[in-house]
Design an enzyme around this catalytic site. Sequence first.
Site, PDB file in Angstrom:
ATOM      1  N   ASP A   1      17.265 -29.713  24.966  1.00 30.17           N
ATOM      2  CA  ASP A   1      16.636 -30.303  23.810  1.00 30.17           C
ATOM      3  C   ASP A   1      16.575 -29.573  22.342  1.00 30.17           C
ATOM      4  O   ASP A   1      16.861 -28.442  22.480  1.00 30.17           O
ATOM      5  CB  ASP A   1      15.192 -30.713  24.278  1.00 30.17           C
ATOM      6  CG  ASP A   1      14.599 -29.705  24.956  1.00 30.17           C
ATOM      7  OD1 ASP A   1      14.669 -28.400  24.359  1.00 30.17           O
ATOM      8  OD2 ASP A   1      13.872 -29.965  25.856  1.00 30.17           O
TER       9      ASP A   1
ATOM     10  N   ASN B   1       1.906 -30.953  31.406  1.00 33.79           N
ATOM     11  CA  ASN B   1       1.684 -32.357  31.479  1.00 33.79           C
ATOM     12  C   ASN B   1       2.936 -32.987  32.485  1.00 33.79           C
ATOM     13  O   ASN B   1       3.020 -34.061  32.579  1.00 33.79           O
ATOM     14  CB  ASN B   1       1.754 -33.118  30.332  1.00 33.79           C
ATOM     15  CG  ASN B   1       2.867 -33.145  29.378  1.00 33.79           C
ATOM     16  OD1 ASN B   1       3.949 -32.243  29.661  1.00 33.79           O
ATOM     17  ND2 ASN B   1       2.747 -33.921  28.394  1.00 33.79           N
TER      18      ASN B   1
ATOM     19  N   GLU C   1       8.647 -36.646  28.286  1.00 25.80           N
ATOM     20  CA  GLU C   1       7.044 -36.810  28.717  1.00 25.80           C
ATOM     21  C   GLU C   1       6.943 -37.768  29.672  1.00 25.80           C
ATOM     22  O   GLU C   1       7.733 -38.618  29.909  1.00 25.80           O
ATOM     23  CB  GLU C   1       6.482 -37.153  27.209  1.00 25.80           C
ATOM     24  CG  GLU C   1       7.016 -36.285  25.933  1.00 25.80           C
ATOM     25  CD  GLU C   1       6.198 -34.949  25.975  1.00 25.80           C
ATOM     26  OE1 GLU C   1       5.558 -34.671  27.037  1.00 25.80           O
ATOM     27  OE2 GLU C   1       6.047 -34.261  25.066  1.00 25.80           O
TER      28      GLU C   1
ATOM     29  N   HIS D   1       6.106 -32.451  31.660  1.00 23.35           N
ATOM     30  CA  HIS D   1       7.390 -32.847  31.351  1.00 23.35           C
ATOM     31  C   HIS D   1       8.348 -31.830  31.619  1.00 23.35           C
ATOM     32  O   HIS D   1       8.374 -30.830  31.931  1.00 23.35           O
ATOM     33  CB  HIS D   1       7.301 -33.015  29.643  1.00 23.35           C
ATOM     34  CG  HIS D   1       7.077 -31.759  29.101  1.00 23.35           C
ATOM     35  ND1 HIS D   1       6.278 -31.546  28.082  1.00 23.35           N
ATOM     36  CD2 HIS D   1       7.871 -30.806  29.048  1.00 23.35           C
ATOM     37  CE1 HIS D   1       6.088 -30.252  27.374  1.00 23.35           C
ATOM     38  NE2 HIS D   1       7.427 -29.625  27.971  1.00 23.35           N
TER      39      HIS D   1
END
Length: 259
Positions: free
Chosen positions: A69, A141, A148, A143
């Site tokens: 990314d 979380n 996400e 990801h």
Amino acid sequence: MEVLVLPTSADVARRAAEVVLEGLAAARGAGPVLGLATGSSPLGLYAELAGAVRAGRLDLSAATGFALDEYVGLPAGHPQTYREVLLREVCAPLGLAPERLHVPDGSGRTEQELVAAAAEYERLITEAGGVDVQILGIGANGHLGFNEPGSSLSSRTRVKRLSDRTRHDNARFFDGPDDVPTHCVTQGLGTVLDARRLVLVASGPTKAAAIAAALEGPLSASCPASVLQWHPDATAVLDEAAATQLRNRDYYDASAAGL
């Protein structure tokens, strides 16, 4: 999926490096294609791979690297762009040629430009023959890359908004939370699943809940990293702190001990 639990983060780095080396040795092309994660989790692994290069066990001079990314909106040369991070942490110590490092293009000024760049990134991965070994971390979380919670499990490289949790977690690399970009270009979960081997590294208690959800919870967009359960050759290498919420720990340890 193979789950390996080691005593310390240093042990995680050493064992994960061996899993990566095995995958690269099985690469079918003229030069291996390595998928590269950023963040704190893979730093020890990269250091171990650099040691393998120095020892003559690994040669990445003909390898190609693809980053997971990139932020949108940071100027070229900014020290926290993932291109600059990987030039420092991977290209220089591992001998990967900078011109063979590919990073999603987050420089577009319009959504149309960013979408076109994401499609081009998918094309480059395909043209390279696909990723042989993809190194992964996991967000608190759940990801994976910058996919996400709520991301499509079959998604491809695209523009995504970063969650408040991710921006807060990444603020340590910037002057403050407000300096963290709000958007990114990230490989999709479907793109990640196309890699022939996945190697996830995680250390520390802040990753324990996400690890448990990813490895033992339902396959769900609520925990993007749960797509690892779908992959035929995925290995999670964890330290004790990251493994504290796993229910099937005894089984993983017995399986790792072999026949």
